[in-house]
Design a protein around this motif. Structure first.
Motif, PDB file in Angstrom:
ATOM      1  N   UNK A  39     -31.241 -55.958 -26.624  1.00  0.00           N
ATOM      2  CA  UNK A  39     -31.854 -56.834 -25.621  1.00  0.00           C
ATOM      3  C   UNK A  39     -33.125 -57.493 -26.134  1.00  0.00           C
ATOM      4  N   UNK A  40     -33.955 -56.767 -26.846  1.00  0.00           N
ATOM      5  CA  UNK A  40     -35.200 -57.357 -27.352  1.00  0.00           C
ATOM      6  C   UNK A  40     -34.907 -58.561 -28.247  1.00  0.00           C
ATOM      7  N   UNK A  41     -33.942 -58.437 -29.141  1.00  0.00           N
ATOM      8  CA  UNK A  41     -33.578 -59.568 -30.005  1.00  0.00           C
ATOM      9  C   UNK A  41     -33.021 -60.721 -29.186  1.00  0.00           C
ATOM     10  N   UNK A  42     -32.206 -60.417 -28.185  1.00  0.00           N
ATOM     11  CA  UNK A  42     -31.656 -61.468 -27.323  1.00  0.00           C
ATOM     12  C   UNK A  42     -32.764 -62.177 -26.550  1.00  0.00           C
ATOM     13  N   UNK A  43     -33.762 -61.420 -26.092  1.00  0.00           N
ATOM     14  CA  UNK A  43     -34.898 -62.023 -25.393  1.00  0.00           C
ATOM     15  C   UNK A  43     -35.690 -62.935 -26.321  1.00  0.00           C
ATOM     16  N   UNK A  44     -35.942 -62.482 -27.521  1.00  0.00           N
ATOM     17  CA  UNK A  44     -36.684 -63.303 -28.474  1.00  0.00           C
ATOM     18  C   UNK A  44     -35.920 -64.579 -28.809  1.00  0.00           C
ATOM     19  N   UNK A  45     -34.605 -64.458 -28.967  1.00  0.00           N
ATOM     20  CA  UNK A  45     -33.788 -65.649 -29.237  1.00  0.00           C
ATOM     21  C   UNK A  45     -33.840 -66.626 -28.073  1.00  0.00           C
ATOM     22  N   UNK A  46     -33.742 -66.105 -26.852  1.00  0.00           N
ATOM     23  CA  UNK A  46     -33.805 -66.970 -25.663  1.00  0.00           C
ATOM     24  C   UNK A  46     -35.187 -67.610 -25.535  1.00  0.00           C
ATOM     25  N   UNK A  47     -36.243 -66.841 -25.792  1.00  0.00           N
ATOM     26  CA  UNK A  47     -37.603 -67.396 -25.744  1.00  0.00           C
ATOM     27  C   UNK A  47     -37.765 -68.571 -26.700  1.00  0.00           C
ATOM     28  N   UNK A  48     -37.121 -68.484 -27.859  1.00  0.00           N
ATOM     29  CA  UNK A  48     -37.270 -69.507 -28.901  1.00  0.00           C
ATOM     30  C   UNK A  48     -36.258 -70.643 -28.793  1.00  0.00           C
ATOM     31  N   UNK A  49     -35.298 -70.517 -27.890  1.00  0.00           N
ATOM     32  CA  UNK A  49     -34.232 -71.518 -27.754  1.00  0.00           C
ATOM     33  C   UNK A  49     -34.729 -72.675 -26.878  1.00  0.00           C
ATOM     34  N   UNK A  50     -34.847 -73.891 -27.429  1.00  0.00           N
ATOM     35  CA  UNK A  50     -35.358 -75.010 -26.633  1.00  0.00           C
ATOM     36  C   UNK A  50     -34.444 -75.398 -25.466  1.00  0.00           C
ATOM     37  N   UNK A  51     -33.205 -74.947 -25.477  1.00  0.00           N
ATOM     38  CA  UNK A  51     -32.281 -75.248 -24.378  1.00  0.00           C
ATOM     39  C   UNK A  51     -32.437 -74.276 -23.209  1.00  0.00           C
ATOM     40  N   UNK A  52     -33.207 -73.196 -23.424  1.00  0.00           N
ATOM     41  CA  UNK A  52     -33.422 -72.191 -22.372  1.00  0.00           C
ATOM     42  C   UNK A  52     -34.737 -72.493 -21.674  1.00  0.00           C
ATOM     43  N   UNK A  53     -34.667 -72.721 -20.366  1.00  0.00           N
ATOM     44  CA  UNK A  53     -35.862 -73.040 -19.579  1.00  0.00           C
ATOM     45  C   UNK A  53     -36.234 -71.918 -18.618  1.00  0.00           C
ATOM     46  N   UNK A  54     -35.386 -70.884 -18.532  1.00  0.00           N
ATOM     47  CA  UNK A  54     -35.671 -69.760 -17.658  1.00  0.00           C
ATOM     48  C   UNK A  54     -34.872 -68.549 -18.078  1.00  0.00           C
ATOM     49  N   UNK A  55     -35.487 -67.374 -17.922  1.00  0.00           N
ATOM     50  CA  UNK A  55     -34.834 -66.118 -18.297  1.00  0.00           C
ATOM     51  C   UNK A  55     -34.962 -65.131 -17.146  1.00  0.00           C
ATOM     52  N   UNK A  56     -33.859 -64.498 -16.837  1.00  0.00           N
ATOM     53  CA  UNK A  56     -33.836 -63.369 -15.908  1.00  0.00           C
ATOM     54  C   UNK A  56     -33.159 -62.218 -16.644  1.00  0.00           C
ATOM     55  N   UNK A  57     -33.769 -61.051 -16.627  1.00  0.00           N
ATOM     56  CA  UNK A  57     -33.160 -59.843 -17.176  1.00  0.00           C
ATOM     57  C   UNK A  57     -32.725 -59.000 -15.990  1.00  0.00           C
ATOM     58  N   UNK A  58     -31.495 -58.562 -16.028  1.00  0.00           N
ATOM     59  CA  UNK A  58     -30.962 -57.751 -14.933  1.00  0.00           C
ATOM     60  C   UNK A  58     -31.142 -56.281 -15.273  1.00  0.00           C
ATOM     61  N   UNK A  59     -31.978 -55.626 -14.503  1.00  0.00           N
ATOM     62  CA  UNK A  59     -32.326 -54.220 -14.703  1.00  0.00           C
ATOM     63  C   UNK A  59     -31.507 -53.339 -13.763  1.00  0.00           C
ATOM     64  N   UNK A  60     -31.419 -52.050 -14.062  1.00  0.00           N
ATOM     65  CA  UNK A  60     -32.065 -51.292 -15.133  1.00  0.00           C
ATOM     66  C   UNK A  60     -31.296 -51.421 -16.443  1.00  0.00           C
TER      67      UNK A  60
END
Length: 96
Positions: A39-60
């Motif tokens: 998940x951490x790598x996926x979050x970092x990739x999404x943070x750096x992806x210019x096509x991603x304007x919003x992120x929601x992580x579904x917990x737990x």
């Protein structure tokens, strides 16, 4: 959205998030993560992806398993989301 668990409530929330976004004309993509450790790598990739304007992580994801900082691993992941992409306003930037 990033989903890395089999929790039925999280999966349903992700489905309804997608329906609500599409109803409002917003593009929604659910990224299924096979292992919580990725998940951490996926979050970092999404943070750096210019096509991603919003992120929601579904917990737990990890629940109350502690991270190196002493807080839960889920808290650490929450704080990994860039403030520019944090659609829920839960990252550390909004809590200070």
């Amino acid at each position: 959205g990033l989903l890395a668990n089999t929790d039925p409530a999280a999966r349903k929330y992700a489905e309804w998030t997608g329906k609500a976004c599409r109803a409002d004309g917003l593009r929604y993509e659910l990224r299924l993560i096979d292992s919580p450790i990725d998940v951490e790598n996926a979050l970092n990739s999404a943070n750096d992806d210019p096509a991603v304007h919003g992120i929601i992580v579904y917990y737990p994801i990890f629940g109350q398993v502690e991270s190196f900082s002493g807080t839960s691993q889920d808290d650490y992941l929450r704080d990994t989301i860039s403030y520019k992409c944090d659609v829920e306003g839960l990252c550390h930037t909004y809590r200070t």
